[in-house]
Design a protein around this motif. Structure first.
Motif, mmCIF file in Angstrom:
data_model
loop_
_atom_site.group_PDB
_atom_site.id
_atom_site.type_symbol
_atom_site.label_atom_id
_atom_site.label_comp_id
_atom_site.label_asym_id
_atom_site.label_seq_id
_atom_site.Cartn_x
_atom_site.Cartn_y
_atom_site.Cartn_z
ATOM 1 N N GLN A 1 -3.075 -0.552 2.575
ATOM 2 C CA GLN A 1 -3.915 -1.452 3.259
ATOM 3 C C GLN A 1 -3.001 -2.827 3.520
ATOM 4 O O GLN A 1 -3.170 -3.562 4.710
ATOM 5 C CB GLN A 1 -4.860 -2.000 2.124
ATOM 6 N N ILE A 2 -1.711 -3.023 2.905
ATOM 7 C CA ILE A 2 -1.002 -4.010 3.476
ATOM 8 C C ILE A 2 -0.347 -3.709 4.741
ATOM 9 O O ILE A 2 -0.283 -4.835 5.471
ATOM 10 C CB ILE A 2 0.048 -4.232 2.407
ATOM 11 N N TYR B 1 -1.381 -12.632 0.512
ATOM 12 C CA TYR B 1 -1.039 -11.295 -0.282
ATOM 13 C C TYR B 1 -1.361 -11.153 -1.491
ATOM 14 O O TYR B 1 -1.892 -9.961 -1.891
ATOM 15 C CB TYR B 1 0.379 -10.900 0.259
ATOM 16 N N VAL C 1 5.227 -12.629 7.024
ATOM 17 C CA VAL C 1 4.909 -12.112 5.797
ATOM 18 C C VAL C 1 5.425 -13.181 4.645
ATOM 19 O O VAL C 1 4.547 -13.291 3.719
ATOM 20 C CB VAL C 1 5.535 -10.747 5.519
ATOM 21 N N LEU D 1 -3.484 0.005 -2.062
ATOM 22 C CA LEU D 1 -2.753 -1.420 -1.730
ATOM 23 C C LEU D 1 -1.838 -1.282 -0.792
ATOM 24 O O LEU D 1 -1.876 -2.057 0.159
ATOM 25 C CB LEU D 1 -2.581 -2.084 -3.132
ATOM 26 N N GLY E 1 -4.418 -8.740 -2.811
ATOM 27 C CA GLY E 1 -3.785 -7.681 -3.669
ATOM 28 C C GLY E 1 -4.774 -7.634 -4.984
ATOM 29 O O GLY E 1 -4.991 -6.623 -5.455
ATOM 30 N N GLY F 1 -9.171 -7.660 4.226
ATOM 31 C CA GLY F 1 -7.732 -7.978 4.425
ATOM 32 C C GLY F 1 -7.403 -8.399 5.796
ATOM 33 O O GLY F 1 -6.524 -9.361 5.954
ATOM 34 N N THR G 1 -1.639 -5.960 7.775
ATOM 35 C CA THR G 1 -0.696 -6.949 8.393
ATOM 36 C C THR G 1 -0.617 -6.746 9.951
ATOM 37 O O THR G 1 -0.531 -7.485 10.583
ATOM 38 C CB THR G 1 0.725 -6.760 7.634
#
Length: 267
Positions: free
Chosen positions: A76-77, A185, A178, A73, A189, A143, A81
């Motif tokens: 991936q974020i 998110y 963000v 995670l 998640g 994502g 992003t």
């Protein structure tokens, strides 16, 4: 009349979906001799959970799963992003065509890539490692798509105002985009955590040791063992131990999960 029929059908489907979950909880906390009995009685016990916890290394399985899920995670974020910001706000040649090609990943089943991914990990000597389990999932097309849709709804004037204040592109991304995409998110998640928490086939193929085996593989080995294969109370208790964190997370964040898809334009 139609609305009543629709409501009854929805409740019926909900009850049908809940039945296996209720049965698992009911069996997990009943004495072994009453495990498969629906006799209503106040006989409930934690002995099944205690026995399962002491029989198999579920503490190690929990630690392995937590490290794998959080590691995937976190990466991936970051990757999603950066890619989503580029596809949503930056202008470059072939952006839309590249984005369409990037989304092709959504149509490729993960099981098809097991063989080439396995060969890559073998060449890198990463078999039977937590990093080997995580590496194929460091980038997520879903994502990127979800965050891109959210970033496109954020007014460009906010970015221009941040630039006038002297913010760099990284500060703009961190302080403007963000925070405004927080519900997205959370939703991503939950999707990522639930998928990798329940992932079974890939970890089963690339892991051989308890030190790297996640909960799903550990549960399968526990359920198929000779001693516990026919003991429904213990198997149900182990199943509840595996799924309980996901149920708790969904109950806590279900509103943000639903709102994020509404706000991101995903119908």
């Amino acid at each position: 009349m139609f609305r009543k029929i629709t409501g009854v059908a929805m409740y019926g489907l909900a009850a049908l979906w809940l039945f296996p979950l209720v049965w698992a909880f009911w069996t997990a906390f009943r004495p072994r001799e009453l495990a498969i009995s629906w006799t209503l009685s106040p006989d409930f016990t934690l002995d099944n959970v205690i026995k399962v916890w002491n029989t198999a290394p579920f503490a190690q399985y929990y630690l392995n799963t937590f490290l794998i899920v959080t590691g995937v995670l976190a990466v991936q974020i970051v990757t999603a992003t950066l890619a989503a910001y580029a596809f949503a706000k930056l202008r470059f040649w072939g952006r839309d065509a590249l984005f369409i090609l990037f989304l092709v990943q959504l149509m490729v089943p993960a099981d098809i890539l097991i063989f080439p991914n396995y060969n890559v990990l073998r060449d890198l000597s990463l078999l039977d490692t937590k990093l080997g389990i995580m590496m194929p999932y460091f980038a997520s097309a879903f994502g990127v798509f979800l965050l891109r849709q959210t970033f496109k709804t954020i007014p460009h004037e906010l970015e221009e105002a941040a630039r006038m204040e002297g913010c760099s592109w990284w500060q703009i991304l961190w302080r403007v985009y963000v925070p405004l995409a927080r519900p997205t998110y959370i939703a991503f998640g939950l999707v990522s955590v639930s998928y990798h928490w329940n992932n079974f086939m890939w970890p089963l193929i690339v892991t051989n040791s308890v030190e790297n085996r996640p909960l799903t593989v550990g549960l399968a080995i526990f359920a198929q063992s000779f001693e516990t294969g026919a003991q429904w109370a213990e198997v149900s208790a182990a199943t509840v131990m595996v799924i309980f964190p996901l149920l708790l997370a969904f109950l806590l964040f279900q509103r943000q999960f639903i709102n994020s898809f509404i706000h991101s334009g995903v119908k």
